[in-house]
Design a protein around this motif. Structure first.
Motif, mmCIF file in Angstrom:
data_model
loop_
_atom_site.group_PDB
_atom_site.id
_atom_site.type_symbol
_atom_site.label_atom_id
_atom_site.label_comp_id
_atom_site.label_asym_id
_atom_site.label_seq_id
_atom_site.Cartn_x
_atom_site.Cartn_y
_atom_site.Cartn_z
ATOM 1 N N LYS A 1 0.839 -1.204 0.000
ATOM 2 C CA LYS A 1 0.000 0.000 0.000
ATOM 3 C C LYS A 1 0.874 1.254 0.000
ATOM 4 C CE LYS A 1 -3.449 2.430 2.686
ATOM 5 N NZ LYS A 1 -4.077 2.531 3.993
ATOM 6 N N GLY B 1 2.269 2.042 -3.306
ATOM 7 C CA GLY B 1 1.264 2.388 -4.301
ATOM 8 C C GLY B 1 0.908 1.244 -5.233
ATOM 9 N N ILE C 1 -1.003 -1.308 -4.524
ATOM 10 C CA ILE C 1 -2.416 -1.649 -4.355
ATOM 11 C C ILE C 1 -3.157 -0.437 -3.818
ATOM 12 C CG2 ILE C 1 -2.022 -4.127 -4.012
ATOM 13 C CD1 ILE C 1 -2.366 -3.710 -1.013
ATOM 14 N N SER C 2 -4.436 -0.372 -4.119
ATOM 15 C CA SER C 2 -5.258 0.756 -3.673
ATOM 16 C C SER C 2 -5.723 0.530 -2.238
ATOM 17 C CB SER C 2 -6.471 0.908 -4.592
ATOM 18 O OG SER C 2 -7.330 -0.208 -4.450
ATOM 19 N N ASP C 3 -6.342 1.557 -1.684
ATOM 20 C CA ASP C 3 -6.863 1.454 -0.317
ATOM 21 C C ASP C 3 -7.945 0.384 -0.219
ATOM 22 O OD1 ASP C 3 -5.173 3.456 0.557
ATOM 23 O OD2 ASP C 3 -6.668 5.051 0.294
ATOM 24 N N GLU C 4 -8.793 0.297 -1.262
ATOM 25 C CA GLU C 4 -9.857 -0.701 -1.252
ATOM 26 C C GLU C 4 -9.285 -2.117 -1.293
ATOM 27 O OE1 GLU C 4 -9.844 1.806 -3.641
ATOM 28 O OE2 GLU C 4 -11.171 3.124 -2.525
ATOM 29 N N GLU C 5 -8.275 -2.299 -2.171
ATOM 30 C CA GLU C 5 -7.646 -3.621 -2.251
ATOM 31 C C GLU C 5 -6.972 -3.979 -0.934
ATOM 32 O OE1 GLU C 5 -6.087 -4.445 -6.691
ATOM 33 O OE2 GLU C 5 -5.245 -2.641 -5.722
ATOM 34 N N HIS C 6 -6.320 -2.989 -0.325
ATOM 35 C CA HIS C 6 -5.654 -3.205 0.959
ATOM 36 C C HIS C 6 -6.659 -3.634 2.020
ATOM 37 C CE1 HIS C 6 -3.973 -1.961 4.877
ATOM 38 N NE2 HIS C 6 -2.857 -2.463 4.362
#
Length: 106
Positions: free
Chosen positions: A87, A90, A92-97
């Motif tokens: 995360k 960058g 992965i996105s916040d949603e993926e995290h």
């Protein structure tokens, strides 16, 4: 149709023989039912045991994940640290995290 029936037979048989809450006589009766009336037997088992099959599959998958973690040596904390690094970089996105973190913890 035969391939579908054969796949269901293997699935039902695997579930039946892995169960610890059914006695040996109960398993014998189910097997006889599956041999004498194969289509009806499979559908009857699926209709009467569907909820338990799903729960047992989930429990078995969870146990396999835990066994793999113990053999490989990764812990939940290690996996969370990796997610945080991904995360921060960058990748992965916040949603993926959030989704992956919930999956690791759960």
């Amino acid at each position: 149709m035969f391939i579908l029936w054969f796949w269901l037979l293997i699935t039902v048989s695997g579930d039946l023989f892995r169960r610890h809450d059914v006695s040996g006589w109960g398993k014998v009766l189910w097997v006889i039912f599956l041999i004498i009336l194969p289509y009806i037997g499979i559908f009857a088992y699926l209709l009467t045991q569907h909820r338990g099959m799903a729960e047992r599959d989930q429990a078995r998958a969870k146990q396999m994940r835990e066994d793999l973690r113990s053999v490989v040596g990764f812990s939940v904390a290690d996996e969370l640290e990796k997610l945080d690094r991904l995360k921060a970089s960058g990748s992965i996105s916040d949603e993926e995290h959030a989704r992956l973190r919930a999956k690791v913890i759960g």
